[in-house]
Enzyme design. Structure first.
Site, PDB file in Angstrom:
ATOM      1  N   SER A   1      -8.990   2.292   3.718  1.00 20.51           N
ATOM      2  CA  SER A   1      -8.789   3.144   2.469  1.00 20.51           C
ATOM      3  C   SER A   1      -7.942   2.055   1.425  1.00 20.51           C
ATOM      4  O   SER A   1      -6.792   2.495   1.139  1.00 20.51           O
ATOM      5  CB  SER A   1      -7.694   3.799   3.390  1.00 20.51           C
ATOM      6  OG  SER A   1      -6.910   3.258   4.438  1.00 20.51           O
TER       7      SER A   1
ATOM      8  N   LYS B   1       0.975  -0.814   0.397  1.00 23.54           N
ATOM      9  CA  LYS B   1       0.257  -0.541  -0.203  1.00 23.54           C
ATOM     10  C   LYS B   1       1.225   0.889   0.011  1.00 23.54           C
ATOM     11  O   LYS B   1       1.784   1.252   0.501  1.00 23.54           O
ATOM     12  CB  LYS B   1      -0.668  -0.534   1.522  1.00 23.54           C
ATOM     13  CG  LYS B   1      -2.179   0.616   1.121  1.00 23.54           C
ATOM     14  CD  LYS B   1      -2.997   1.316   2.637  1.00 23.54           C
ATOM     15  CE  LYS B   1      -3.923   1.918   2.811  1.00 23.54           C
ATOM     16  NZ  LYS B   1      -5.471   1.271   4.079  1.00 23.54           N
TER      17      LYS B   1
ATOM     18  N   SER C   1      -9.525  -0.776   7.433  1.00 19.22           N
ATOM     19  CA  SER C   1      -9.209  -0.910   5.884  1.00 19.22           C
ATOM     20  C   SER C   1      -8.443  -1.365   5.127  1.00 19.22           C
ATOM     21  O   SER C   1      -8.443  -1.474   4.651  1.00 19.22           O
ATOM     22  CB  SER C   1      -7.702   0.990   5.839  1.00 19.22           C
ATOM     23  OG  SER C   1      -8.685   1.570   5.960  1.00 19.22           O
TER      24      SER C   1
HETATM   25  N1  GLN Z   1     -12.593   4.250   7.627  1.00 20.37           N
HETATM   26  C1  GLN Z   1     -11.488   4.305   8.524  1.00 20.37           C
HETATM   27  C2  GLN Z   1     -11.599   5.835   8.543  1.00 20.37           C
HETATM   28  O1  GLN Z   1     -11.876   6.526   7.657  1.00 20.37           O
HETATM   29  C3  GLN Z   1     -10.463   2.996   8.679  1.00 20.37           C
HETATM   30  C4  GLN Z   1      -9.677   3.569   7.412  1.00 20.37           C
HETATM   31  C5  GLN Z   1      -8.616   2.497   8.344  1.00 20.37           C
HETATM   32  O2  GLN Z   1      -8.576   1.600   8.893  1.00 20.37           O
HETATM   33  N2  GLN Z   1      -7.558   3.494   8.411  1.00 20.37           N
HETATM   34  O3  GLN Z   1     -10.657   6.057   9.044  1.00 20.37           O
END
Ligand code: GLN
Length: 493
Positions: free
Chosen positions: A157, A82, A181
């Site tokens: 994400s 990532k 994410s």
């Molecule tokens: N969707 C969650 C956020 O916006 C989790 C993001 C993540 O796990 N990096 O913070």
């Protein structure tokens, strides 16, 4: 020997095929990168591809094998990282303008370990800026599209990683999970992803979002590929004081043990009215499959679940505001061209370098940490976090693991939620608890909506029983085919 096209194979078969000289590593890497080049214009899953360095590594593996030397336990297996995971190759920008072009001085421990084991890094995947988002629409480089329907988001994400896992095959992808994410995009793209227990995998070289929640984990088509990757990622790292000095199980051996006699809890709070009925139905069908495998199922309660999302929003924003203070236009990355004073340089560099969601989190975070509000928000959130953790301890006294949907909704159209942060945060209600409670969680595909979008089921286990959540998912995948479905964008390979 004539080379079969290696792409329909999984990462273990690729590994064994290279070792067994059924195909050359160079052919595998070329086929994988050709496939990436085919799908990427439609998906924008990868933001960098390292064709020449990867092919060079592949030729080195082939030379070692030809010379009878051991090229390592993961030799030739392709993988991606990532955009927020530091690599020697390319840039590590967390998909933010503020780190555009940033070249990491050292690789993340996980990347280094995988490469030492012989795995070959072929590219970096797209993501929401600094991991903040659930749709990969917050990338400064533009959104990724869902391979099952390119008008829809892949989740986030780690949306680039999950989209690539669905559209390429024969490899694994490193994601990061702060509140879902890895798991939520895995659910939206019909693939398998595990957030390991906090402390199981080193975070050294991960660009921090919220340090008490962040964890790196693999995304692939199957649980057994995730087990293979985790085997070479997990374990104590002296560079990360939160990584635990506990033995790393033999994950591939553990997952083959079956689940007969184990117990699964159904937490009633994880099936609220907000869950789409079709998602509930698919997860209950998965529960039936587990019953047929000899798993004992019972209802359990995790009573503080409704408080998980607000708790997560406060704690993650507080930690983010502190972690992101280092991006000041001086130490790293983007520096505003015109500034009249030091303060002006900070404010312009950050103002121009960060996207709107990152700014929102920094503002929420500094607010909840400020002296007048610390007790009312941050301290209270820390107390509720403890209660959420206790809920899990209590449930895991009664059952070995719990099962629930990964997301209340399937993938949604690009643009549908991005203008309303609360609507976007709402898709995280079923994933954030794993991070708050530091437990492992896996998402795996369990069917489709009638509209043809993938549905993910999620299993949470006791801390450091990552092997067991993998074992549940692998046992399910041994008797079902949902993880074998391939999106149309993949084409005939
Ligand atoms: N969707 C969650 C956020 O916006 C989790 C993001 C993540 O796990 N990096 O913070």
């Amino acid at each position: 020997m004539p080379a079969a096209n290696p792409l329909p194979l999984d990462a273990l078969q690729i590994r064994d095929g290279i070792r067994g000289r059924r195909f050359r590593c160079e052919e595998v890497i070329a086929a994988v990168i050709d496939q990436i080049d085919r799908i990427n214009p439609a998906l924008h899953a990868l933001i960098e591809v390292f064709r020449e360095p990867a092919l060079e590594r592949a030729r080195e593996v082939d030379r070692q094998i030809a010379a009878g030397r051991d090229p390592g336990p993961l030799a030739g297996v392709p993988f991606t990282a990532k955009g927020n995971i530091c690599t020697r190759e390319g840039t590590s920008s967390a998909a933010s303008k503020i780190l555009k072009g940033y070249r990491a001085p050292y690789p993340a421990t996980v990347v280094d370990r995988l490469q030492r084991a012989g795995a070959i890094l072929v590219g970096k995947t797209n993501m929401d800026e600094f991991g903040m988002g659930s749709s990969t629409e917050n990338s400064a480089l533009g959104p990724t599209r869902n391979p099952w329907r390119t008008t829809h988001v892949p989740g986030g994400s780690s949306g680039g990683a999950a989209a690539a896992a669905a559209a390429v095959g024969g490899m694994f992808h490193l994601g990061s999970d702060t509140g879902g994410s890895i798991r939520q995009p895995s659910a939206y793209c019909g693939v398998t992803g595990i957030k390991p227990t906090y402390g199981r995998v080193s975070r050294y070289g991960l660009l921090a979002f919220a340090s008490s929640l962040d964890q790196i984990g693999p995304i692939a088509q199957s649980a057994r590929e995730c087990a293979l990757a985790l085997q070479h990622m997990a374990g104590r790292d002296p560079m990360d004081s939160t990584s635990m000095d506990l033995p790393v199980p033999d994950y591939l051996a553990e997952i083959g043990k079956g689940v007969e006699g184990l117990s699964l809890g159904i937490p009633k709070e994880y099936f609220p009215p907000a869950i789409e009925p079709e998602i509930r139905d698919r997860v209950f069908a998965a529960i039936d499959a587990f019953k047929r495998l000899g798993v004992k199922v019972k209802e359990v309660s995790l009573p503080h679940t409704p408080l998980a999302n607000p708790t997560y929003v406060l704690i993650s924003a507080a930690e983010a505001s502190s972690n992101l203070a280092r991006y000041d236009g001086i130490h790293y990355g983007y520096r505003a061209p015109k500034a009249s004073s030091l303060f002006d340089l900070y404010s312009r560099s950050r103002g121009e370098g960060f996207g709107p969601e990152v700014k929102r989190r920094i503002m929420v975070g500094t607010f909840v940490l400020s002296s007048g509000y610390y007790d009312a928000f941050y301290l209270k959130a820390m107390k509720v976090r403890r209660l959420i953790r206790r809920d899990f301890e209590e449930a895991f006294r009664q059952v070995d693991a719990v099962i629930c949907p990964t997301s209340p909704v399937p993938a949604f159209p690009i643009g549908a939620r991005i203008d309303d942060p609360m609507k976007l945060y709402a898709v995280d209600i079923l994933t954030v608890s794993a991070n708050l409670a530091s437990v492992p969680g896996i998402s795996f595909p369990c069917g489709f909506t009638s509209d043809g979008l993938p549905v993910g089921a999620q299993i949470y286990g006791r801390p450091f029983e990552d092997d067991r959540v993998l074992r549940f998912a692998h046992s399910y995948q041994s008797v079902t085919d949902h993880h074998r479905n391939r999106p149309p964008v993949r084409g005939e390979v």
